[in-house]
Design a protein around this motif. Structure first.
Motif, PDB file in Angstrom:
ATOM      1  N   ASP A   1       0.869  -1.167   0.000  1.00 17.90           N
ATOM      2  CA  ASP A   1       0.000   0.000   0.000  1.00 17.90           C
ATOM      3  C   ASP A   1       0.908   1.219   0.000  1.00 17.90           C
ATOM      4  O   ASP A   1       1.873   1.268   0.757  1.00 17.90           O
ATOM      5  CB  ASP A   1      -0.825  -0.024   1.286  1.00 17.90           C
ATOM      6  CG  ASP A   1      -2.201   0.566   1.126  1.00 17.90           C
ATOM      7  OD1 ASP A   1      -2.468   1.226   0.107  1.00 17.90           O
ATOM      8  OD2 ASP A   1      -3.013   0.372   2.041  1.00 17.90           O
ATOM      9  N   ASP A   2       0.630   2.218  -0.842  1.00 12.61           N
ATOM     10  CA  ASP A   2       1.467   3.404  -0.899  1.00 12.61           C
ATOM     11  C   ASP A   2       0.616   4.607  -1.257  1.00 12.61           C
ATOM     12  O   ASP A   2      -0.426   4.467  -1.895  1.00 12.61           O
ATOM     13  CB  ASP A   2       2.583   3.218  -1.931  1.00 12.61           C
ATOM     14  CG  ASP A   2       3.783   4.127  -1.692  1.00 12.61           C
ATOM     15  OD1 ASP A   2       3.697   5.067  -0.876  1.00 12.61           O
ATOM     16  OD2 ASP A   2       4.820   3.898  -2.334  1.00 12.61           O
TER      17      ASP A   2
ATOM     18  N   SER B   1      -6.683   2.462  -3.074  1.00 17.54           N
ATOM     19  CA  SER B   1      -6.693   1.976  -1.697  1.00 17.54           C
ATOM     20  C   SER B   1      -6.636   3.195  -0.788  1.00 17.54           C
ATOM     21  O   SER B   1      -5.590   3.843  -0.685  1.00 17.54           O
ATOM     22  CB  SER B   1      -5.495   1.073  -1.444  1.00 17.54           C
ATOM     23  OG  SER B   1      -5.404   0.733  -0.087  1.00 17.54           O
ATOM     24  N   GLY B   2      -7.740   3.524  -0.163  1.00 15.64           N
ATOM     25  CA  GLY B   2      -7.771   4.693   0.711  1.00 15.64           C
ATOM     26  C   GLY B   2      -7.386   5.942  -0.051  1.00 15.64           C
ATOM     27  O   GLY B   2      -7.960   6.252  -1.094  1.00 15.64           O
TER      28      GLY B   2
ATOM     29  N   VAL C   1       1.001  -4.578  -6.841  1.00 11.11           N
ATOM     30  CA  VAL C   1       1.698  -5.853  -6.759  1.00 11.11           C
ATOM     31  C   VAL C   1       2.533  -6.041  -8.028  1.00 11.11           C
ATOM     32  O   VAL C   1       2.110  -5.687  -9.128  1.00 11.11           O
ATOM     33  CB  VAL C   1       0.725  -7.048  -6.577  1.00 11.11           C
ATOM     34  CG1 VAL C   1      -0.174  -7.243  -7.782  1.00 11.11           C
ATOM     35  CG2 VAL C   1       1.480  -8.339  -6.268  1.00 11.11           C
ATOM     36  N   LEU C   2       3.734  -6.569  -7.854  1.00 10.78           N
ATOM     37  CA  LEU C   2       4.609  -6.903  -8.974  1.00 10.78           C
ATOM     38  C   LEU C   2       4.053  -8.139  -9.675  1.00 10.78           C
ATOM     39  O   LEU C   2       3.797  -9.152  -9.031  1.00 10.78           O
ATOM     40  CB  LEU C   2       6.026  -7.190  -8.473  1.00 10.78           C
ATOM     41  CG  LEU C   2       7.049  -7.650  -9.506  1.00 10.78           C
ATOM     42  CD1 LEU C   2       7.285  -6.576 -10.558  1.00 10.78           C
ATOM     43  CD2 LEU C   2       8.356  -8.016  -8.817  1.00 10.78           C
ATOM     44  N   VAL C   3       3.874  -8.040 -10.997  1.00 11.76           N
ATOM     45  CA  VAL C   3       3.300  -9.148 -11.760  1.00 11.76           C
ATOM     46  C   VAL C   3       4.318  -9.759 -12.716  1.00 11.76           C
ATOM     47  O   VAL C   3       4.332 -10.967 -12.917  1.00 11.76           O
ATOM     48  CB  VAL C   3       2.041  -8.688 -12.535  1.00 11.76           C
ATOM     49  CG1 VAL C   3       1.476  -9.800 -13.387  1.00 11.76           C
ATOM     50  CG2 VAL C   3       0.992  -8.170 -11.572  1.00 11.76           C
TER      51      VAL C   3
ATOM     52  N   GLU D   1      -3.774 -10.229   5.735  1.00  7.24           N
ATOM     53  CA  GLU D   1      -4.339  -9.287   6.697  1.00  7.24           C
ATOM     54  C   GLU D   1      -4.820  -7.990   6.049  1.00  7.24           C
ATOM     55  O   GLU D   1      -5.452  -7.165   6.694  1.00  7.24           O
ATOM     56  CB  GLU D   1      -3.299  -8.963   7.783  1.00  7.24           C
ATOM     57  CG  GLU D   1      -2.166  -8.055   7.347  1.00  7.24           C
ATOM     58  CD  GLU D   1      -1.131  -8.655   6.391  1.00  7.24           C
ATOM     59  OE1 GLU D   1      -0.322  -7.873   5.854  1.00  7.24           O
ATOM     60  OE2 GLU D   1      -1.129  -9.872   6.164  1.00  7.24           O
ATOM     61  N   SER D   2      -4.547  -7.799   4.770  1.00  7.29           N
ATOM     62  CA  SER D   2      -4.868  -6.548   4.091  1.00  7.29           C
ATOM     63  C   SER D   2      -6.128  -6.679   3.233  1.00  7.29           C
ATOM     64  O   SER D   2      -6.173  -7.475   2.299  1.00  7.29           O
ATOM     65  CB  SER D   2      -3.692  -6.122   3.207  1.00  7.29           C
ATOM     66  OG  SER D   2      -4.072  -5.064   2.365  1.00  7.29           O
ATOM     67  N   ARG D   3      -7.129  -5.875   3.548  1.00  4.36           N
ATOM     68  CA  ARG D   3      -8.365  -5.850   2.746  1.00  4.36           C
ATOM     69  C   ARG D   3      -8.063  -5.351   1.331  1.00  4.36           C
ATOM     70  O   ARG D   3      -8.619  -5.848   0.362  1.00  4.36           O
ATOM     71  CB  ARG D   3      -9.409  -4.962   3.441  1.00  4.36           C
ATOM     72  CG  ARG D   3     -10.671  -4.761   2.656  1.00  4.36           C
ATOM     73  CD  ARG D   3     -11.537  -6.023   2.675  1.00  4.36           C
ATOM     74  NE  ARG D   3     -12.779  -5.750   1.976  1.00  4.36           N
ATOM     75  CZ  ARG D   3     -13.171  -6.393   0.885  1.00  4.36           C
ATOM     76  NH1 ARG D   3     -12.469  -7.372   0.402  1.00  4.36           N
ATOM     77  NH2 ARG D   3     -14.294  -6.072   0.292  1.00  4.36           N
ATOM     78  N   ALA D   4      -7.167  -4.367   1.190  1.00  7.40           N
ATOM     79  CA  ALA D   4      -6.808  -3.845  -0.129  1.00  7.40           C
ATOM     80  C   ALA D   4      -6.129  -4.918  -0.976  1.00  7.40           C
ATOM     81  O   ALA D   4      -6.405  -5.047  -2.172  1.00  7.40           O
ATOM     82  CB  ALA D   4      -5.906  -2.622   0.009  1.00  7.40           C
TER      83      ALA D   4
END
Length: 164
Positions: free
Chosen positions: A28-29, A115-116, A122-124, A149-152
């Motif tokens: 997340d960033d 996200s927020g 994510v690296l694909v 643990e991350s909903r995002a």
């Protein structure tokens, strides 16, 4: 002792064969580092419903309602936020997806979604390598296992693998 030595040798061999994309990253960033349609390294942040773009080391430019970026194949794409706060794609061959598939500054292939007040990415795929459906499934699996643990992360994993 001999079994332990063989195990260590096998583990070392497996590690040597691991590609960078297999050593996934997801986070997340508050910013997204991407290549513009002109191939420039840009950073996007958002405030309200607009993107704010900057070049490395420079202050943010005025707000922009859309973000133009290079996708995994090097095609110019555009994304904006829809009325639900999700990404909406536009441009030639645009997919109906809340996920953007973009090239990062180093040419690696990433996926991200809102996200927020930022992005979950994510690296694909590796630089120069074609992204396969298996790469996308593996990125989704990796998120589910390593970022449970991350909903995002869960939302991004579900968007990458619809209809599992």
């Amino acid at each position: 002792m001999r079994t332990k030595g063989l195990f260590i040798l096998a583990a070392a061999a497996a590690a040597a064969l691991t590609t960078p994309a297999a050593a996934r990253m997801g986070f997340d960033d508050n910013k997204l580092n991407f290549k513009s349609c002109e191939g420039k390294n840009l950073t996007a942040r958002w405030r309200g419903n607009d993107f704010h773009l900057s070049v490395p080391g420079k202050t943010l430019n005025p707000a922009s309602p859309d973000l133009k970026y290079l996708d995994w194949e090097g095609k110019c794409r555009s994304v904006h936020l829809d009325s639900k706060g999700e990404f909406a794609q536009s441009g030639e061959g645009a997919e109906a997806s809340p996920v953007i598939k973009y090239l990062s500054w180093d040419g690696t292939k990433w996926s991200a979604m809102p996200s927020g007040n930022g992005f979950y990415a994510v690296l694909v795929g590796d630089k120069g390598a074609a992204v396969t459906p298996d790469d996308i499934k593996e990125a989704a699996r990796w998120l589910n296992v390593n970022k449970a643990e991350s909903r995002a992360a869960e939302r991004l994993a579900n968007a990458l693998s619809p209809g599992k």
